[in-house]
Scaffold this motif. Sequence first.
Motif, PDB file in Angstrom:
ATOM      1  N   GLY A  44      64.872 110.588 -41.540  1.00 31.10           N
ATOM      2  CA  GLY A  44      65.952 109.704 -41.960  1.00 31.10           C
ATOM      3  C   GLY A  44      66.903 109.359 -40.836  1.00 31.10           C
ATOM      4  O   GLY A  44      68.112 109.252 -41.041  1.00 31.10           O
ATOM      5  N   ASP A  45      66.362 109.144 -39.624  1.00 28.52           N
ATOM      6  CA  ASP A  45      67.197 108.940 -38.446  1.00 28.52           C
ATOM      7  C   ASP A  45      66.544 107.895 -37.544  1.00 28.52           C
ATOM      8  O   ASP A  45      65.319 107.888 -37.402  1.00 28.52           O
ATOM      9  CB  ASP A  45      67.334 110.272 -37.689  1.00 28.52           C
ATOM     10  CG  ASP A  45      68.658 110.419 -36.974  1.00 28.52           C
ATOM     11  OD1 ASP A  45      69.649 109.803 -37.399  1.00 28.52           O
ATOM     12  OD2 ASP A  45      68.708 111.147 -35.968  1.00 28.52           O
ATOM     13  N   PRO A  46      67.324 107.012 -36.914  1.00 26.22           N
ATOM     14  CA  PRO A  46      66.735 106.017 -36.008  1.00 26.22           C
ATOM     15  C   PRO A  46      66.261 106.655 -34.712  1.00 26.22           C
ATOM     16  O   PRO A  46      66.758 107.702 -34.297  1.00 26.22           O
ATOM     17  CB  PRO A  46      67.887 105.033 -35.756  1.00 26.22           C
ATOM     18  CG  PRO A  46      69.121 105.822 -36.011  1.00 26.22           C
ATOM     19  CD  PRO A  46      68.782 106.814 -37.079  1.00 26.22           C
ATOM     20  N   TYR A  47      65.324 105.992 -34.056  1.00 26.14           N
ATOM     21  CA  TYR A  47      64.770 106.493 -32.800  1.00 26.14           C
ATOM     22  C   TYR A  47      65.711 106.266 -31.625  1.00 26.14           C
ATOM     23  O   TYR A  47      65.583 106.934 -30.598  1.00 26.14           O
ATOM     24  CB  TYR A  47      63.414 105.839 -32.514  1.00 26.14           C
ATOM     25  CG  TYR A  47      62.266 106.544 -33.194  1.00 26.14           C
ATOM     26  CD1 TYR A  47      61.512 107.503 -32.526  1.00 26.14           C
ATOM     27  CD2 TYR A  47      61.944 106.261 -34.509  1.00 26.14           C
ATOM     28  CE1 TYR A  47      60.462 108.155 -33.146  1.00 26.14           C
ATOM     29  CE2 TYR A  47      60.889 106.903 -35.146  1.00 26.14           C
ATOM     30  CZ  TYR A  47      60.153 107.851 -34.461  1.00 26.14           C
ATOM     31  OH  TYR A  47      59.123 108.498 -35.088  1.00 26.14           O
ATOM     32  N   PHE A  48      66.595 105.314 -31.731  1.00 20.46           N
ATOM     33  CA  PHE A  48      67.575 105.110 -30.671  1.00 20.46           C
ATOM     34  C   PHE A  48      68.836 104.480 -31.265  1.00 20.46           C
ATOM     35  O   PHE A  48      68.869 104.109 -32.439  1.00 20.46           O
ATOM     36  CB  PHE A  48      67.030 104.279 -29.504  1.00 20.46           C
ATOM     37  CG  PHE A  48      66.222 103.071 -29.902  1.00 20.46           C
ATOM     38  CD1 PHE A  48      66.826 101.944 -30.418  1.00 20.46           C
ATOM     39  CD2 PHE A  48      64.841 103.064 -29.740  1.00 20.46           C
ATOM     40  CE1 PHE A  48      66.089 100.836 -30.776  1.00 20.46           C
ATOM     41  CE2 PHE A  48      64.085 101.955 -30.096  1.00 20.46           C
ATOM     42  CZ  PHE A  48      64.719 100.834 -30.617  1.00 20.46           C
ATOM     43  N   SER A  49      69.853 104.360 -30.429  1.00 17.94           N
ATOM     44  CA  SER A  49      71.168 103.924 -30.884  1.00 17.94           C
ATOM     45  C   SER A  49      71.148 102.499 -31.408  1.00 17.94           C
ATOM     46  O   SER A  49      70.445 101.627 -30.889  1.00 17.94           O
ATOM     47  CB  SER A  49      72.157 104.027 -29.715  1.00 17.94           C
ATOM     48  OG  SER A  49      73.389 103.436 -30.054  1.00 17.94           O
ATOM     49  N   GLY A  70      69.827 100.813 -27.295  1.00 15.86           N
ATOM     50  CA  GLY A  70      69.169 102.069 -26.952  1.00 15.86           C
ATOM     51  C   GLY A  70      68.984 102.280 -25.462  1.00 15.86           C
ATOM     52  O   GLY A  70      69.070 103.408 -24.973  1.00 15.86           O
ATOM     53  N   LEU A  71      68.731 101.204 -24.698  1.00 17.11           N
ATOM     54  CA  LEU A  71      68.550 101.361 -23.251  1.00 17.11           C
ATOM     55  C   LEU A  71      69.871 101.727 -22.587  1.00 17.11           C
ATOM     56  O   LEU A  71      69.913 102.604 -21.711  1.00 17.11           O
ATOM     57  CB  LEU A  71      67.974 100.083 -22.647  1.00 17.11           C
ATOM     58  CG  LEU A  71      67.684 100.117 -21.139  1.00 17.11           C
ATOM     59  CD1 LEU A  71      66.743 101.258 -20.786  1.00 17.11           C
ATOM     60  CD2 LEU A  71      67.109  98.770 -20.688  1.00 17.11           C
ATOM     61  N   ALA A  93      60.098  95.746 -27.573  1.00 24.97           N
ATOM     62  CA  ALA A  93      60.309  94.305 -27.412  1.00 24.97           C
ATOM     63  C   ALA A  93      61.789  93.939 -27.424  1.00 24.97           C
ATOM     64  O   ALA A  93      62.179  92.883 -26.905  1.00 24.97           O
ATOM     65  CB  ALA A  93      59.561  93.551 -28.502  1.00 24.97           C
ATOM     66  N   ALA A  94      62.619  94.794 -27.994  1.00 30.46           N
ATOM     67  CA  ALA A  94      64.057  94.538 -28.041  1.00 30.46           C
ATOM     68  C   ALA A  94      64.736  94.776 -26.696  1.00 30.46           C
ATOM     69  O   ALA A  94      65.921  94.454 -26.541  1.00 30.46           O
ATOM     70  CB  ALA A  94      64.709  95.417 -29.110  1.00 30.46           C
ATOM     71  N   PHE A  95      63.998  95.328 -25.720  1.00 29.40           N
ATOM     72  CA  PHE A  95      64.582  95.692 -24.426  1.00 29.40           C
ATOM     73  C   PHE A  95      63.761  95.062 -23.301  1.00 29.40           C
ATOM     74  O   PHE A  95      62.877  95.724 -22.717  1.00 29.40           O
ATOM     75  CB  PHE A  95      64.634  97.216 -24.271  1.00 29.40           C
ATOM     76  CG  PHE A  95      65.313  97.895 -25.429  1.00 29.40           C
ATOM     77  CD1 PHE A  95      66.691  97.887 -25.537  1.00 29.40           C
ATOM     78  CD2 PHE A  95      64.567  98.521 -26.420  1.00 29.40           C
ATOM     79  CE1 PHE A  95      67.323  98.498 -26.610  1.00 29.40           C
ATOM     80  CE2 PHE A  95      65.191  99.126 -27.491  1.00 29.40           C
ATOM     81  CZ  PHE A  95      66.580  99.120 -27.588  1.00 29.40           C
ATOM     82  N   PRO A  96      63.999  93.804 -22.977  1.00 25.49           N
ATOM     83  CA  PRO A  96      63.149  93.107 -22.002  1.00 25.49           C
ATOM     84  C   PRO A  96      63.027  93.813 -20.656  1.00 25.49           C
ATOM     85  O   PRO A  96      61.943  93.818 -20.057  1.00 25.49           O
ATOM     86  CB  PRO A  96      63.850  91.752 -21.851  1.00 25.49           C
ATOM     87  CG  PRO A  96      64.575  91.559 -23.145  1.00 25.49           C
ATOM     88  CD  PRO A  96      65.012  92.916 -23.572  1.00 25.49           C
ATOM     89  N   HIS A 150      78.240 107.411 -26.180  1.00 22.53           N
ATOM     90  CA  HIS A 150      77.900 105.996 -26.028  1.00 22.53           C
ATOM     91  C   HIS A 150      78.192 105.245 -27.323  1.00 22.53           C
ATOM     92  O   HIS A 150      77.942 105.739 -28.427  1.00 22.53           O
ATOM     93  CB  HIS A 150      76.422 105.849 -25.691  1.00 22.53           C
ATOM     94  CG  HIS A 150      75.934 104.431 -25.752  1.00 22.53           C
ATOM     95  ND1 HIS A 150      76.222 103.507 -24.779  1.00 22.53           N
ATOM     96  CD2 HIS A 150      75.204 103.773 -26.687  1.00 22.53           C
ATOM     97  CE1 HIS A 150      75.690 102.347 -25.099  1.00 22.53           C
ATOM     98  NE2 HIS A 150      75.064 102.477 -26.256  1.00 22.53           N
ATOM     99  N   GLY A 151      78.686 104.029 -27.169  1.00 21.75           N
ATOM    100  CA  GLY A 151      78.881 103.180 -28.338  1.00 21.75           C
ATOM    101  C   GLY A 151      79.853 103.789 -29.337  1.00 21.75           C
ATOM    102  O   GLY A 151      80.965 104.191 -28.993  1.00 21.75           O
TER     103      GLY A 151
END
Length: 225
Positions: A23-28, A32-33, A101-104, A210-211
């Motif tokens: 129940g947790d995302p893989y990155f922020s 995430g980068l 794909a979200a992080f070119p 972060h964030g």
Amino acid sequence: MAEQDQSGLEWRAGDLPVSTRFGDPYFSLDNGLAEARHVFLAGNDLPARLCPGFAVAELGFGTGLNMLALALEADRHAGPIRFTSFEAYPMSAPEIARALAAFPEANAIAQPFLAAWTKGIRKFSLGALTVEVVIGDARETLPQWQGMADAWFLDGFSPARNPELWSPELMAEVARHTAPQGSFATYTAAGHVRRGLNAAGFTVTRLPGHGHKRHMTAGRLEPPA
């Protein structure tokens, strides 16, 4: 709107993978980068410390985004740099490709990794990095590992949701596989995690996160008195 698949993943906001197991995302949610660079690279002071033969280890490989952030930084230094990650529930290559794909910037160097991953290869080279991803429960695989790390990325799912990867026993194994004056960094500032790392021999420092996260944690392994 979330989209579920059959592999224990749920996709939110298009390409944000969330583990249905934990129940947790893989990155922020806050890039995430950028999180990988803030928490794991800066938290371990890697821009200043990377050098030929440097060894990084990680708990929680996930999408490989931390590895790619390290590879982008390592390519500015003379290699090789060793990277070893421990992962119990590996994502498939198409799932990883969708997430990256979200992080070119990271995606631009990911093809050798994705090509190896598609073939089931877990030891490969990526720019200046020589990579090994150890599949299995870290409580079993880390004690058997023969390596030592100069820096650790502690990136398991939330300690509240995945407590096994943050236990005092596993933190002691992290310390046992850390070179003198080696370091760790993690996004979490949970008190029991900080206490476990301190008991294992690390000096522990709470830093700005972060964030939206107020705090993170980093530290160095101190020699026995």
